[in-house]
Design an enzyme around this catalytic site. Structure first.
Site, PDB file in Angstrom:
ATOM      1  N   ALA A  68      48.194  18.707  45.529  1.00 58.85           N
ATOM      2  CA  ALA A  68      48.723  19.231  46.187  1.00 58.85           C
ATOM      3  C   ALA A  68      48.966  20.980  45.594  1.00 58.85           C
ATOM      4  CB  ALA A  68      49.861  19.065  47.035  1.00 58.85           C
ATOM      5  N   GLY A 113      49.703  14.469  45.128  1.00 56.64           N
ATOM      6  CA  GLY A 113      49.130  14.151  46.768  1.00 56.64           C
ATOM      7  C   GLY A 113      47.862  13.580  46.050  1.00 56.64           C
ATOM      8  N   GLU A 136      55.885  15.047  41.098  1.00 56.58           N
ATOM      9  CA  GLU A 136      56.768  16.365  41.620  1.00 56.58           C
ATOM     10  C   GLU A 136      58.462  17.130  41.160  1.00 56.58           C
ATOM     11  OE1 GLU A 136      55.092  13.602  43.239  1.00 56.58           O
ATOM     12  OE2 GLU A 136      54.045  14.341  44.705  1.00 56.58           O
TER      13      GLU A 136
HETATM   14  N1  COA Z   1      47.712  23.282  42.240  1.00 50.70           N
HETATM   15  C1  COA Z   1      47.569  24.175  41.548  1.00 50.70           C
HETATM   16  N2  COA Z   1      46.012  24.318  40.725  1.00 50.70           N
HETATM   17  C2  COA Z   1      45.940  23.275  39.964  1.00 50.70           C
HETATM   18  C3  COA Z   1      46.783  22.272  40.337  1.00 50.70           C
HETATM   19  C4  COA Z   1      48.063  21.835  41.053  1.00 50.70           C
HETATM   20  N3  COA Z   1      48.412  21.003  41.485  1.00 50.70           N
HETATM   21  N4  COA Z   1      46.726  21.483  39.359  1.00 50.70           N
HETATM   22  C5  COA Z   1      45.784  21.654  38.265  1.00 50.70           C
HETATM   23  N5  COA Z   1      45.588  23.342  39.101  1.00 50.70           N
HETATM   24  C6  COA Z   1      44.981  24.351  38.612  1.00 50.70           C
HETATM   25  C7  COA Z   1      45.113  24.911  37.342  1.00 50.70           C
HETATM   26  O1  COA Z   1      46.384  25.804  37.392  1.00 50.70           O
HETATM   27  C8  COA Z   1      44.134  25.449  36.623  1.00 50.70           C
HETATM   28  O2  COA Z   1      43.901  27.047  37.301  1.00 50.70           O
HETATM   29  P1  COA Z   1      43.562  28.466  36.598  1.00 50.70           P
HETATM   30  O3  COA Z   1      42.421  27.578  36.000  1.00 50.70           O
HETATM   31  O4  COA Z   1      43.353  29.330  37.712  1.00 50.70           O
HETATM   32  O5  COA Z   1      44.768  28.612  35.458  1.00 50.70           O
HETATM   33  C9  COA Z   1      42.946  24.760  36.846  1.00 50.70           C
HETATM   34  O6  COA Z   1      43.467  23.948  37.632  1.00 50.70           O
HETATM   35  C10 COA Z   1      42.903  23.886  35.095  1.00 50.70           C
HETATM   36  O7  COA Z   1      44.428  22.928  35.317  1.00 50.70           O
HETATM   37  P2  COA Z   1      44.730  22.929  33.770  1.00 50.70           P
HETATM   38  O8  COA Z   1      45.952  23.072  34.190  1.00 50.70           O
HETATM   39  O9  COA Z   1      44.034  24.486  33.146  1.00 50.70           O
HETATM   40  O10 COA Z   1      43.535  21.688  33.225  1.00 50.70           O
HETATM   41  P3  COA Z   1      43.889  21.038  32.653  1.00 50.70           P
HETATM   42  O11 COA Z   1      42.746  19.946  31.784  1.00 50.70           O
HETATM   43  O12 COA Z   1      44.749  21.378  30.892  1.00 50.70           O
HETATM   44  O13 COA Z   1      45.817  19.904  32.957  1.00 50.70           O
HETATM   45  C11 COA Z   1      47.061  18.828  34.161  1.00 50.70           C
HETATM   46  C12 COA Z   1      45.453  19.007  33.959  1.00 50.70           C
HETATM   47  C13 COA Z   1      46.215  17.759  35.571  1.00 50.70           C
HETATM   48  C14 COA Z   1      47.358  17.592  33.817  1.00 50.70           C
HETATM   49  C15 COA Z   1      47.586  19.809  34.691  1.00 50.70           C
HETATM   50  O14 COA Z   1      46.576  20.785  35.903  1.00 50.70           O
HETATM   51  C16 COA Z   1      48.927  19.994  35.725  1.00 50.70           C
HETATM   52  O15 COA Z   1      50.069  19.301  35.457  1.00 50.70           O
HETATM   53  N6  COA Z   1      48.191  20.069  37.112  1.00 50.70           N
HETATM   54  C17 COA Z   1      49.187  19.789  37.712  1.00 50.70           C
HETATM   55  C18 COA Z   1      49.535  18.502  38.544  1.00 50.70           C
HETATM   56  C19 COA Z   1      50.183  18.284  39.634  1.00 50.70           C
HETATM   57  O16 COA Z   1      52.158  18.746  39.084  1.00 50.70           O
HETATM   58  N7  COA Z   1      50.670  17.588  40.625  1.00 50.70           N
HETATM   59  C20 COA Z   1      51.535  17.054  41.785  1.00 50.70           C
HETATM   60  C21 COA Z   1      51.564  18.711  42.517  1.00 50.70           C
HETATM   61  S1  COA Z   1      52.574  18.514  43.669  1.00 50.70           S
END
Ligand code: COA
Length: 262
Positions: A68, A113, A136
């Site tokens: 999400a 999500g 989460e």
């Molecule tokens: N919601 C909003 N934005 C998100 C997102 C999410 N769940 N997951 C990734 N993004 C965005 C990042 O903020 C970033 O945006 P920006 O370039 O404007 O800063 C972009 O997507 C790329 O993500 P980034 O973190 O730079 O990529 P990465 O390859 O270094 O890491 C993940 C990948 C998946 C490990 C990391 O993005 C992450 O931990 N995301 C959240 C996962 C999460 O907690 N999901 C559950 C949500 S309830």
């Protein structure tokens, strides 16, 4: 990718509708608008007679759906948080209850999500490089789109508590061991293997597929006696279809069946 890009990319080929969640710059995170777009797209796929199978995946090389949208959730009040959860849950219930098979093609990160979205699909094929999890807890949240409930039913209590309480990501191979995904394939073969399965299902008898989806969705949630009754009723119903006559006749005549969905 600009913000003017559509939130979903949808294409049809040979009765298979492929829906891409299309926010690759945000790793396809589900904001409210994307959730609503998915809700509408699945409603449409359900009623469109030209669609027999749906494949759901993420745009770009990195993510199925990374969860999400955290930036949208950051400022929500408790009432808005509940509404956000209900919004996602309603959409995912629609996917789960679609009367046509839905295959999640898990092409990369499926977190929060994103894993919840994959779990409401009927089948999941994952790239060997995909990573999954319910992170989460790292955000001070809990899963809110059915994660605690669907993971529990798919993989059992121990795996659910491990994934949810630790928030640790797992590999596609581990997800296969836990029963969370159906198949793991090399990334290069993900699309062709998924489309092969989709084509197989698109050629199967649609009303029999629907009967089985209903039996598992509805019958699977009740006591065994009621579930067995439900299955018998659905079994009786397929005898009203042309496809059942065609399938059994084709077997007896030693030829391939051609199902027309009637
Ligand atoms: N919601 C909003 N934005 C998100 C997102 C999410 N769940 N997951 C990734 N993004 C965005 C990042 O903020 C970033 O945006 P920006 O370039 O404007 O800063 C972009 O997507 C790329 O993500 P980034 O973190 O730079 O990529 P990465 O390859 O270094 O890491 C993940 C990948 C998946 C490990 C990391 O993005 C992450 O931990 N995301 C959240 C996962 C999460 O907690 N999901 C559950 C949500 S309830």
């Amino acid at each position: 990718m600009t913000t003017n890009e559509p939130l979903l990319l949808i294409d049809d080929a040979n009765a298979v509708r492929t829906i891409h969640v299309n926010r690759p710059d945000k790793l396809n995170a589900l904001n409210a608008a994307t959730i609503d777009a998915l809700d509408a797209a699945f409603a449409d796929a359900g009623f469109d007679p030209s669609v027999r199978v749906v494949v759901l995946t993420g745009s770009g090389p990195k993510a199925f759906v990374a969860g999400a949208d955290i930036s949208e959730m950051n400022t929500l009040t408790p009432v808005q948080g509940r509404d956000f959860s209900l919004r996602g849950t309603r959409m995912m219930r629609r996917v789960e209850k679609l009367t046509k098979p839905v295959i999640a093609m898990v092409n990369g990160y499926a977190f929060g999500g994103g894993l919840e979205l994959a779990m409401c699909c009927h089948l999941r094929i994952a790239a060997d490089t995909a990573k999954m999890g319910q992170p989460e807890i790292n955000l001070g949240l809990i899963p809110g789109f059915g994660g605690t409930q669907r993971l529990l039913r798919l993989a059992g209590r121990a795996a659910t508590l491990e994934l949810c309480l630790t928030g640790a990501p797992i590999t596609a191979e581990r997800a296969l061991q836990l029963g969370i995904v159906n198949r793991v394939v090399p990334t290069a073969e993900l699309e062709s293997d998924t489309m092969k399965l989709a084509a197989q299902l698109a050629n199967a008898a649609p009303l029999a597929l629907r009967g089985m989806l209903d039996c598992v969705n509805i019958g699977g949630e009740c006591a065994i006696e009621e579930g067995l009754e439900y299955e018998s009723a659905q079994f009786g119903l397929v005898f009203a279809t042309d496809d059942m006559r065609e399938g059994t006749s084709a077997f007896l005549e030693k030829r391939k069946p051609a199902f027309n969905g009637r």
